[in-house]
Design a protein around this motif. Structure first.
Motif, mmCIF file in Angstrom:
data_model
loop_
_atom_site.group_PDB
_atom_site.id
_atom_site.type_symbol
_atom_site.label_atom_id
_atom_site.label_comp_id
_atom_site.label_asym_id
_atom_site.label_seq_id
_atom_site.Cartn_x
_atom_site.Cartn_y
_atom_site.Cartn_z
ATOM 1 N N PRO A 1 70.032 88.752 22.032
ATOM 2 C CA PRO A 1 70.849 87.621 22.494
ATOM 3 C C PRO A 1 71.786 87.991 23.638
ATOM 4 O O PRO A 1 71.941 87.226 24.596
ATOM 5 N N MET A 2 72.400 89.196 23.566
ATOM 6 C CA MET A 2 73.289 89.641 24.649
ATOM 7 C C MET A 2 72.495 89.816 25.943
ATOM 8 O O MET A 2 72.938 89.402 27.016
ATOM 9 N N PHE A 3 71.331 90.426 25.831
ATOM 10 C CA PHE A 3 70.511 90.687 27.008
ATOM 11 C C PHE A 3 70.074 89.382 27.658
ATOM 12 O O PHE A 3 70.131 89.228 28.883
ATOM 13 N N LYS A 4 69.648 88.416 26.849
ATOM 14 C CA LYS A 4 69.200 87.129 27.388
ATOM 15 C C LYS A 4 70.335 86.430 28.132
ATOM 16 O O LYS A 4 70.117 85.836 29.194
ATOM 17 N N ALA B 1 59.561 92.223 33.011
ATOM 18 C CA ALA B 1 60.967 91.796 33.076
ATOM 19 C C ALA B 1 61.863 92.951 33.497
ATOM 20 O O ALA B 1 62.764 92.788 34.333
ATOM 21 N N LEU B 2 61.614 94.141 32.958
ATOM 22 C CA LEU B 2 62.427 95.302 33.323
ATOM 23 C C LEU B 2 62.198 95.686 34.783
ATOM 24 O O LEU B 2 63.147 96.050 35.494
ATOM 25 N N VAL C 1 63.315 97.563 25.748
ATOM 26 C CA VAL C 1 63.550 96.966 27.072
ATOM 27 C C VAL C 1 64.925 96.307 27.129
ATOM 28 O O VAL C 1 65.648 96.449 28.118
ATOM 29 N N SER C 2 65.311 95.600 26.068
ATOM 30 C CA SER C 2 66.624 94.946 26.073
ATOM 31 C C SER C 2 67.756 95.968 26.102
ATOM 32 O O SER C 2 68.766 95.771 26.776
ATOM 33 N N LEU D 1 71.462 99.254 32.161
ATOM 34 C CA LEU D 1 71.354 99.250 33.618
ATOM 35 C C LEU D 1 72.211 98.146 34.238
ATOM 36 O O LEU D 1 72.883 98.352 35.248
ATOM 37 N N LEU D 2 72.184 96.954 33.627
ATOM 38 C CA LEU D 2 72.975 95.834 34.152
ATOM 39 C C LEU D 2 74.465 96.136 34.093
ATOM 40 O O LEU D 2 75.201 95.891 35.056
#
Length: 250
Positions: free
Chosen positions: A85-88, A123-124, A217-218, A224-225
């Motif tokens: 959820p945080m990643f999205k 996506a990554l 991936v998340s 990274l973000l």
């Protein structure tokens, strides 16, 4: 309880009739024999012409099936996959293409694990390419670069492998991003249907593997973000107040 409430709300948002809601729920029924024994049964509201009582029906369903339904509907399941959820939310704010690709990966974990892994890899890749486009990140890259090359480039740009201000153990974990990302790309290339395969090739069809990759991936993407935003804060945009006569509507 939260998942049941969210599934209930989502189904009535998607389908405007009791019949359509019931038809969807029935697709998750598994009958064990010819006597009608099943994993759950449809419950109806009293004296309401066989209208499904969705909440009572959902409360009969086992937790694993509820999770599958939630994922199929695109609902967040923070107790099961906490970082997603945080990643999205992070992606939706600045990385629209990657957000759409990751959403498709997330929704296909159960239905098509092979596709979910391939989309998570894509996506990554999209996230890293978007970061590397920032002129402040002084690393040249080719738009055709795949994940293994991209992750090496961004680790070099961020200097996360060799930052002596970080403990050695943190640098070791950071270096493992390259190994992890390379493994994800190898899975996509050799064990999914994203490239041409023959009937004798091994294709991942286990949703547990897909959960593992999507979680990985998340986690990598979130790191990274956040590192990017800390290292390269958003620059203020200055808007000129000078009016160009050619822009006037008269």
């Amino acid at each position: 309880m939260n998942i049941i409430q969210n599934i209930n709300d989502k189904l009535y948002e998607l389908f405007k009739s009791y019949d359509d809601v019931e038809a969807y729920v029935c697709k998750w029924q598994v009958f064990y024999d010819d006597f009608g024994n099943a994993n759950f049964y449809i419950q109806y509201k009293d004296n309401e012409h066989k209208k499904i009582d969705l909440k009572k029906t959902l409360h009969q369903i086992d937790g694993e099936t509820l999770l599958k339904i939630a994922i199929d509907l695109g609902l967040d399941t923070p107790d099961f996959i906490p970082s997603i959820p945080m990643f999205k939310n992070e992606l939706k704010s600045s990385f629209e293409t990657a957000a759409q690709t990751f959403e498709k990966a997330y929704c296909n974990v159960e239905k098509d694990p092979s596709l979910a892994i391939g989309l998570a890899n894509s996506a990554l890749e999209s996230i890293i390419k978007a970061i590397l486009k920032d002129k402040r990140v002084s690393i040249q890259y080719n738009n055709r670069d795949t994940l293994s090359t991209l992750i090496k480039n961004i680790c070099k740009a961020f200097n996360i492998n060799n930052d002596q201000s970080c403990p050695k153990e943190i640098r070791t974990i950071a270096s493992s991003l390259i190994s992890c990302s390379t493994a994800i790309e190898d899975l996509r290339s050799t064990k999914t249907e994203m490239h041409g395969k023959t009937k004798d090739d091994f294709i991942i069809n286990d949703s547990l593997c897909a959960y593992f990759v999507v979680n990985a991936v998340s986690t990598i993407g979130l790191f990274l973000l956040n590192y990017y935003r800390n290292k390269y804060p958003a620059q203020a945009r200055y808007v000129s107040t000078k009016i160009d006569p050619d822009d006037l509507p008269f």
